[in-house]
Structure formats: C-alpha cells, structure tokens
Write an enzyme that holds these catalytic residues in place. Structure first.
Site, mmCIF file in Angstrom:
data_model
loop_
_atom_site.group_PDB
_atom_site.id
_atom_site.type_symbol
_atom_site.label_atom_id
_atom_site.label_comp_id
_atom_site.label_asym_id
_atom_site.label_seq_id
_atom_site.Cartn_x
_atom_site.Cartn_y
_atom_site.Cartn_z
ATOM 1 N N SER A 198 -49.886 -85.775 0.766
ATOM 2 C CA SER A 198 -49.771 -84.481 1.450
ATOM 3 C C SER A 198 -50.489 -84.525 2.809
ATOM 4 C CB SER A 198 -50.399 -83.408 0.542
ATOM 5 O OG SER A 198 -50.883 -82.331 1.280
HETATM 6 N N1 LIG Z 1 -48.950 -74.807 5.288
HETATM 7 C C1 LIG Z 1 -49.591 -75.379 4.126
HETATM 8 C C2 LIG Z 1 -48.642 -76.325 3.441
HETATM 9 C C3 LIG Z 1 -49.167 -76.787 2.095
HETATM 10 C C4 LIG Z 1 -48.074 -77.448 1.290
HETATM 11 O O1 LIG Z 1 -46.899 -77.053 1.347
HETATM 12 N N2 LIG Z 1 -48.475 -78.446 0.505
HETATM 13 C C5 LIG Z 1 -47.497 -79.140 -0.331
HETATM 14 C C6 LIG Z 1 -47.808 -80.624 -0.343
HETATM 15 S S1 LIG Z 1 -47.695 -81.296 1.295
HETATM 16 C C7 LIG Z 1 -47.609 -78.590 -1.749
HETATM 17 O O2 LIG Z 1 -48.690 -78.341 -2.223
HETATM 18 N N3 LIG Z 1 -46.460 -78.370 -2.401
HETATM 19 C C8 LIG Z 1 -46.416 -77.886 -3.736
HETATM 20 C C9 LIG Z 1 -45.864 -76.493 -3.832
HETATM 21 O O3 LIG Z 1 -45.599 -75.857 -2.781
HETATM 22 O O4 LIG Z 1 -45.681 -76.020 -4.957
HETATM 23 C C10 LIG Z 1 -50.878 -76.099 4.557
HETATM 24 O O5 LIG Z 1 -50.957 -76.505 5.716
HETATM 25 O O6 LIG Z 1 -51.805 -76.197 3.746
#
Ligand SMILES: N[C@@H](CCC(=O)N[C@@H](CS)C(=O)NCC(=O)O)C(=O)O
Length: 215
Positions: free
Chosen positions: A11
C-alpha cells in the site's frame, strides 16, 4: 506509549506514513494488516477506522486514517513548523497541502491507467491514459527545476509522491520517460532518504508478483 501503525507493504499510502515516521525518527509499532484475508474488515478494525483502509495510525489512543492527514498530524505534533510541513507559514503550508491533494489525482491516474490491468484485467480506457498524461505533465511543471516537489526543501509532499509513484515499478517506470523533471526528481530524492530502500526496496519484485498472481 509507542505509536501504532496499521500497515500493508504493497500500500503506497502506508509506506508514505512509515517513511514520515522514520524521517521524524519516531518509535513505531508496525502492525501488518492482511487485506487479502480481510483483516481490515473485522469489527475491531472498523471501530478504529470505519473507512477500513490502511494506513491507520493510533497515537496515544487517537485513531486516524488518510495517509496525508496522518503525515500532517505527525509533523504538526512532533516537529511543529519544521520545513517538512511548515505549520506556522500559511503560504508555504498551503503549497504543500495543494501538492498533497494533487498527489491523490496522481494516485487515481496511476490506478486508472496502469494498475487497472492488474486489478481488473482490462486495458485502460483512452480517457484514463489521456488523464494520466495530463496529470503527469502538471506534476512535471510543478517540479520544474526545483530540488524538491515544493521548492528547495524536503516536505511530506515529496514523501507522499515518492510512495505513490512506486506503483510504476510494475512497468519499470517506463511511463516516467515522458516526464523528465518527475523522473529526475524521483530517482534523485529517493537516494537522499536513508530509509527509502528499507521501506520500498522490495516493491518492484512484490508488485510484479502481485500482478502475476492476478493473471
Ligand atoms: N486515501 C487513502 C487511501 C487508503 C487506501 O485506499 N488504502 C487501500 C490500500 S492502498 C486499502 O486499505 N484498501 C482496502 C479497502 O479500501 O477496503 C489514504 O491515503 O490513506
């Protein structure tokens, strides 16, 4: 009390926060969250972060999601008004904020033009490719002759963009060939950060493994 960081290696926003913690030399307890196994969807995790995303930071009982908000919080609390995030200089801070918001556009452009092949198994739409080029042209202009993204000093915007751009390791960064200022900045600045390889060194290999596993 150490800071807890709920984290996933692949991530980019998780790695941006980890690099910020390392830049600030703060003690951190990194807790790996396995997204494939749904560890971010448990009742306990959702109490901490209803967005069910990584990264999530817990500092002295205070839980925070959104990587850029976390980076702003960490520098504001532990190194107020440092060049990394100039909290007391409104215009400098606003410029860093602007770049942090723009980094989200860059992240979505990469997702829609590059990662979509891996994540959904489809070719990107021509508008996504156009959007990618337009967004990177703007970033190339923002960087210009600057040493760092926001000017002459390292800020959390550099850390955020560095991490976002590691997704381009999927194609060995060939997309950057058209954006010389971005390319030059990306490979130059990462060498300056003593923790960059520790946090991101395995990403090219891992991202390619991830892509292969989706075929
Ligand atoms: N805008 C957020 C994006 C966070 C994000 O989308 N993380 C992803 C991994 S890169 C995640 O946790 N996805 C799992 C989900 O959304 O359920 C940040 O910058 O923290």
């Amino acid at each position: 009390m150490p800071i807890d960081l709920y984290f996933a290696t692949l991530s980019p926003p998780s790695r941006a926060v980890l690099m910020t913690l390392k830049q600030l030399k703060l003690d951190v307890n990194v807790i790996d969250v396995n997204l494939q196994k749904g560890e971010h969807l448990t009742e306990e995790y959702l109490k901490r972060n209803p967005q069910h995303t990584v990264p999530t930071l817990v500092d002295d009982g205070f839980s925070l999601s959104e990587s850029r908000a976390i980076m702003q919080y960490l520098v504001s609390k532990y190194a107020p008004n440092s060049a990394l995030y100039p909290t007391h200089d409104l215009k400098k801070r606003a410029h860093v904020d602007r770049l942090l918001y723009y980094d989200m556009s860059i992240g979505y452009a990469i997702r829609d033009a590059v990662m979509i092949k891996v994540m959904r198994g489809v070719e990107p739409h021509e508008n996504s490719v156009k959007n990618f080029k337009n967004n990177f042209k703007v970033l190339d202009t923002f960087i210009g002759d600057n040493k760092y993204v926001a000017g002459n000093e390292l800020t959390i915007a550099d850390i955020s963009y560095l991490s976002t751009l590691t997704a381009l390791a999927l194609n060995d960064y060939k997309e950057l060939d058209d954006f010389p200022n971005v390319k030059n900045w990306f490979f130059r600045i990462q060498k300056e950060l003593p923790y960059f390889d520790e946090v991101n060194g395995k990403i090219p290999e891992l991202i390619k493994q991830f892509a292969a596993s989706k075929k």
